[in-house]
Design a protein around this motif. Structure first.
Motif, mmCIF file in Angstrom:
data_model
loop_
_atom_site.group_PDB
_atom_site.id
_atom_site.type_symbol
_atom_site.label_atom_id
_atom_site.label_comp_id
_atom_site.label_asym_id
_atom_site.label_seq_id
_atom_site.Cartn_x
_atom_site.Cartn_y
_atom_site.Cartn_z
ATOM 1 N N PHE A 1 6.127 8.814 -2.960
ATOM 2 C CA PHE A 1 5.482 8.101 -4.073
ATOM 3 C C PHE A 1 5.088 6.675 -3.680
ATOM 4 C CE2 PHE A 1 8.692 10.445 -7.052
ATOM 5 C CZ PHE A 1 8.148 11.652 -6.672
ATOM 6 N N ASP A 2 5.875 6.075 -2.775
ATOM 7 C CA ASP A 2 5.602 4.686 -2.385
ATOM 8 C C ASP A 2 4.369 4.550 -1.493
ATOM 9 O OD1 ASP A 2 7.972 4.091 -3.675
ATOM 10 O OD2 ASP A 2 9.167 4.086 -1.831
ATOM 11 N N ARG B 1 16.873 3.846 14.570
ATOM 12 C CA ARG B 1 16.427 3.464 13.235
ATOM 13 C C ARG B 1 16.366 4.723 12.373
ATOM 14 N NH1 ARG B 1 11.149 1.185 13.832
ATOM 15 N NH2 ARG B 1 10.279 3.146 13.153
ATOM 16 N N MET B 2 17.048 4.666 11.245
ATOM 17 C CA MET B 2 17.128 5.821 10.346
ATOM 18 C C MET B 2 16.595 5.322 9.011
ATOM 19 S SD MET B 2 20.671 7.893 9.863
ATOM 20 C CE MET B 2 20.751 9.347 8.840
ATOM 21 N N GLU B 3 15.545 5.940 8.532
ATOM 22 C CA GLU B 3 14.909 5.383 7.346
ATOM 23 C C GLU B 3 14.599 6.471 6.337
ATOM 24 O OE1 GLU B 3 11.718 2.741 8.309
ATOM 25 O OE2 GLU B 3 11.300 2.253 6.224
ATOM 26 N N GLY B 4 15.104 6.271 5.131
ATOM 27 C CA GLY B 4 14.776 7.196 4.061
ATOM 28 C C GLY B 4 13.475 6.785 3.397
ATOM 29 N N PHE B 5 12.789 7.752 2.829
ATOM 30 C CA PHE B 5 11.527 7.389 2.177
ATOM 31 C C PHE B 5 11.224 8.374 1.073
ATOM 32 C CE2 PHE B 5 8.318 10.506 3.732
ATOM 33 C CZ PHE B 5 9.119 11.193 4.624
ATOM 34 N N ILE B 6 10.410 7.921 0.162
ATOM 35 C CA ILE B 6 9.898 8.770 -0.905
ATOM 36 C C ILE B 6 8.402 8.568 -0.917
ATOM 37 C CG2 ILE B 6 9.840 9.043 -3.413
ATOM 38 C CD1 ILE B 6 12.818 8.801 -3.426
ATOM 39 N N TYR C 1 19.722 9.087 -9.091
ATOM 40 C CA TYR C 1 18.693 9.798 -8.342
ATOM 41 C C TYR C 1 17.422 8.964 -8.482
ATOM 42 C CZ TYR C 1 16.513 14.068 -6.461
ATOM 43 O OH TYR C 1 15.872 14.989 -5.671
ATOM 44 N N PHE C 2 16.438 9.202 -7.635
ATOM 45 C CA PHE C 2 15.281 8.309 -7.689
ATOM 46 C C PHE C 2 14.463 8.490 -8.965
ATOM 47 C CE2 PHE C 2 13.594 12.081 -5.768
ATOM 48 C CZ PHE C 2 12.313 12.179 -6.277
ATOM 49 N N VAL D 1 14.183 10.152 7.214
ATOM 50 C CA VAL D 1 15.054 10.941 6.341
ATOM 51 C C VAL D 1 14.259 11.349 5.113
ATOM 52 C CG1 VAL D 1 17.302 11.109 5.256
ATOM 53 C CG2 VAL D 1 16.971 9.511 7.147
ATOM 54 N N CYS D 2 13.847 12.606 5.134
ATOM 55 C CA CYS D 2 12.943 13.131 4.109
ATOM 56 C C CYS D 2 13.714 13.925 3.075
ATOM 57 C CB CYS D 2 11.925 14.013 4.818
ATOM 58 S SG CYS D 2 10.841 14.897 3.722
ATOM 59 N N GLY D 3 14.716 14.674 3.522
ATOM 60 C CA GLY D 3 15.498 15.497 2.609
ATOM 61 C C GLY D 3 16.785 15.918 3.270
ATOM 62 N N MET D 4 17.683 16.469 2.461
ATOM 63 C CA MET D 4 18.977 16.942 2.981
ATOM 64 C C MET D 4 19.334 18.221 2.251
ATOM 65 S SD MET D 4 21.202 13.443 3.464
ATOM 66 C CE MET D 4 20.774 12.320 4.826
ATOM 67 N N TYR E 1 22.403 19.684 -1.237
ATOM 68 C CA TYR E 1 22.103 19.508 -2.660
ATOM 69 C C TYR E 1 22.950 20.381 -3.576
ATOM 70 C CZ TYR E 1 17.848 17.232 -0.872
ATOM 71 O OH TYR E 1 16.956 16.434 -0.219
#
Lengths: 341, 341
Positions: B283-284, B276-281, B64-65, B249-252, B256
């Motif tokens: 914090f970055d 384009r499908m991009e996950g992100f967090i 997990y991150f 892609v923020c959450g799923m 969970y």
């Protein structure tokens, strides 16, 4: 009145359901007139390109990026052709071109958008079906434009000895990346390591556990994945990607013959690893073709890039050559020679 | 010697397997010293944020991150706190801050990276757990930075009345997009349409066929999907994306609590539609926080953005509030009030 010429064709005789078979296509003896309407060119086809995407147009389905072929008409795809007769101001008899043409001896091309004139003939003409054509541009765009590679990054390529993969690997090595490819036979693995200069390569058919195989070659993970395969291998790759990884989604050849594609269960990796996954179709990037040629022609002439083709002789061999792509029978880019000049 | 203060805590008592239950957490009576080491601050916690990502740290899993929480220690997550005592040069007694704190009355914060001082108190303080904190930044980054929205584009948001979704929708309306959201009750659908100004909204629990629902609201397809849900809804969205669509892609959240996440079978859409499908967090992206505040504070003060919170009273209510997120019991951003000042 123009002269009528005999014209052998490979036509779509019935739509593909599940696996592609040679019996989906048939050889037809037809004729073509040498007389041509304004703005068109009549060409003699020299080399035809066998590309995995063609199966999508051989199914009677909606929603593919290009519509289905018509039954009874020749397959159309990329090829290298010689202009026999032109009523288009930009083309004259004897010009060599590459672009979309028919799977037949002669084709009347009415729409010349997406047709490129071949200016450099110092290289094998067949290269314009692959290395210097759609496959080469696909490798170039997918790797450089979508993945923004940096020296020292780790790169994994599936279907790595194919028309596109072998080039992506060489581009990645020239960029200073660590490069691993997967392919489906010992012969292909040897090619990857000994001819294309990949750092490592493995035969996916000999791996029980893709995850373990990837961990072996990428103990610190994968920065860039050039995706040609889909399904279970994609799942294993997602589990082995590094933070801020990039995936260029070029093809998913393992899925095209399945009635129901496999599910990918671990897309949450996109979030936890901040992965960008981007699909692309090379048609959208042809404006970069001159820039691509400028980079790649010198590399070929200086022997810094090599290209392996699998050449099938004669139009009649085209259906079998196309079918062979999906079992990985080809070694390197699959080309069909219709005529050599 | 510092004074010892009573400190109620919500601790992780056992790791989550499958569904999150209140019994994974327990209330613990502890004490905390008012004396603090150099560079640290002692804070009184006012508001705590219930966020879906927390479940990932409550499972005993790798990859997990952020790592798993330790058993017997308080849950840590975003909150708004007041500085009681500081030995850090940037903070003084009475300062209000938001950032990672403990699920307890008082927390000793030793690492102040990722802690933000609250300068603007003209707005409800609890907003710094959501609209003006992590959720707001998530909406801002995911929508503007990842999706590059343009006026007139079509936007779909899942979990649209939640902490993040309600803001994405309002940002999209302010950008001139057509905006549709999905949520899990009639009350939430009403909120989306009547309070947040979405063009359309639907209750996913009343739809037998997500594909049909999306076709109803997006006859010409979806340009931008803000993904909070995953699974079957993501599959339906992929089938309804437009060419060159973007998915942040923020959450799923639908995935969970599953032992095995659902498979997504139609990723080929990424290619055929060049998605384009991009996950992100988030914090970055905290370096963008000042830019975000500059945009959003005036919008709040001019009533151009509204925010709905679901407020649970008292630290004791935190476990139930967190559990409620996964069944969608909350209406709007789930906040827990530990103390009002």
């Amino acid at each position: 009145m123009g002269e009528e010429m005999r014209n052998k064709q490979i036509v779509l005789s019935n739509y593909v359901k599940g696996s592609l078979r040679e019996s989906n296509m048939s050889l037809k003896e037809s004729t073509i007139s040498s007389e041509i309407p304004n703005g068109a060119v009549l060409v003699k086809n020299l080399y035809l390109s066998c590309d995995p995407y063609l199966i999508g147009r051989m199914k009677n389905i909606e929603g593919y990026f290009a519509g289905p072929f018509k039954l009874g008409y020749p397959i159309s795809g990329y090829g290298v052709s010689k202009v026999l007769n032109s009523s288009h101001t930009d083309y004259k008899k004897g010009d060599l071109i590459w672009g979309i043409t028919g799977w037949e001896e002669y084709t009347l091309i009415k729409d010349l958008t997406g047709v490129f004139k071949i200016n450099d003939t110092d290289v094998p003409l067949s290269y314009y079906t692959g290395l210097l054509g759609m496959a080469g541009m696909t490798a170039y765009v997918g790797f450089f434009e979508l993945c923004s590679p940096k020296k020292g990054e780790t790169v994994f390529i599936s279907a790595a000895s194919g028309a596109v993969g072998q080039l992506v690997g060489q581009f990645a090595k020239l960029t200073g990346c660590y490069v691993v490819g997967s392919a489906g036979s010992k012969e292909k693995v040897d090619l990857l390591k000994n001819k294309f200069g990949f750092d490592e390569a493995f035969n996916y058919k000999e791996e029980q556990d893709y995850n373990a195989a990837l961990k072996r070659y990428f103990p610190d993970g994968i920065d860039i994945y050039f995706e040609n395969v889909g399904g279970k291998l994609l799942e294993a790759v997602l589990d082995n990607m590094r933070l801020h990884g990039r995936i260029a989604v070029c093809g998913m050849i393992s899925q095209y013959e399945l009635e129901q594609p496999e599910g990918v269960h671990n897309l949450f990796n996109l979030i936890s690893k901040r992965i960008r996954m981007e699909g692309f179709i090379v048609f959208d990037y042809y404006h970069l073709y001159p820039k691509f040629l400028e980079m790649v022609l010198p590399l070929i002439k200086e022997d810094k890039i090599t290209y392996v083709e699998d050449v099938a002789e004669g139009l009649e061999s085209a259906p079998s050559a196309l079918v062979g792509l999906f079992s990985g029978r080809n070694v390197g880019k699959q080309v069909v020679v219709v005529a050599r000049e």
